[in-house]
Design a protein around this motif. Structure first.
Motif, short mmCIF file in Angstrom:
data_model
loop_
_atom_site.label_atom_id
_atom_site.label_comp_id
_atom_site.label_asym_id
_atom_site.label_seq_id
_atom_site.Cartn_x
_atom_site.Cartn_y
_atom_site.Cartn_z
N ALA A 144 28.72 81.23 -52.72
CA ALA A 144 27.67 80.23 -52.49
C ALA A 144 27.31 79.47 -53.77
N THR A 178 29.89 75.33 -52.83
CA THR A 178 28.78 75.08 -51.92
C THR A 178 29.21 74.67 -50.51
N ASP A 179 30.42 74.22 -50.34
CA ASP A 179 30.89 73.81 -49.02
C ASP A 179 31.40 75.00 -48.23
#
Length: 187
Positions: free
Chosen positions: A102, A106-107
């Motif tokens: 995470a 972030t995707d």
């Protein structure tokens, strides 16, 4: 002596898991992973292509093992969360690995999106609610199940109580909260 590629691949995945849990993707070094796996760096590139792809393989493998050990049960969400809590307590490195993911990526991957969408859909059908509320319920119950592992020992156990007893009480609280969330969402 014959070369066992499946065994080498498995050792690389295990060594990489330990490395990624400890230092994340950015801090991981293929040299350390190869050494811990009693393999060479070229084996990492031959089996996985890159350090990033190795990270993905480790994450996918560990999450699949978790899903196999704790199958999603939308008809018994409190029971599912209790079992998930137990498994995460047995393997806190998995939570740490997902936190590194995470932080450093972030995707969500297509596989992550599909897995979460399938769970939310099954939960929506089971509870007789819309998909968006089902996603909200999933976020809340997963956060509750994982909160224990994200807090420091001083926060989890401020009075220095017996750790096993404290963990059992926390587990009971997690299940009670999830039961209340499910009951509220079902109304």
């Amino acid at each position: 002596m014959a070369h066992d590629s499946a065994a080498t691949r498995a050792r690389l995945l295990d060594a990489a898991y330990e490395e990624f849990v400890a230092v994340g993707l950015a801090g991981a070094r293929v040299e350390r992973i190869a050494k811990a796996a009693t393999a060479n760096k070229q084996a990492i590139y031959a089996y996985f292509g890159s350090k990033d792809a190795l990270f993905d393989a480790v994450l996918d493998t560990r999450l699949q093992v978790l899903a196999d050990v704790v199958p999603f049960r939308p008809d018994d969400l409190p029971g599912y969360i209790g079992a998930l809590f137990d498994q995460l307590c047995l393997d806190p490195g998995l939570m740490r690995l997902t936190q590194w993911k995470a932080l450093e990526r972030t995707d969500a991957s297509d596989a992550e999106r599909e897995a979460h969408a399938a769970k939310a859909t099954a939960l929506a059908d089971t509870l007789g609610i819309g998909l968006e509320p089902a996603v909200d319920v999933m976020m809340v119950v997963l956060a509750v199940a994982q909160a224990w592992l994200f807090t420091s020992p001083a926060v989890r156990n401020p009075m220095g109580a017996n750790e096993g007893a404290r963990r059992r009480r926390h587990r009971e609280s997690v299940i009670a909260v999830v039961r209340a969330v499910v009951e509220s969402a079902s109304r």
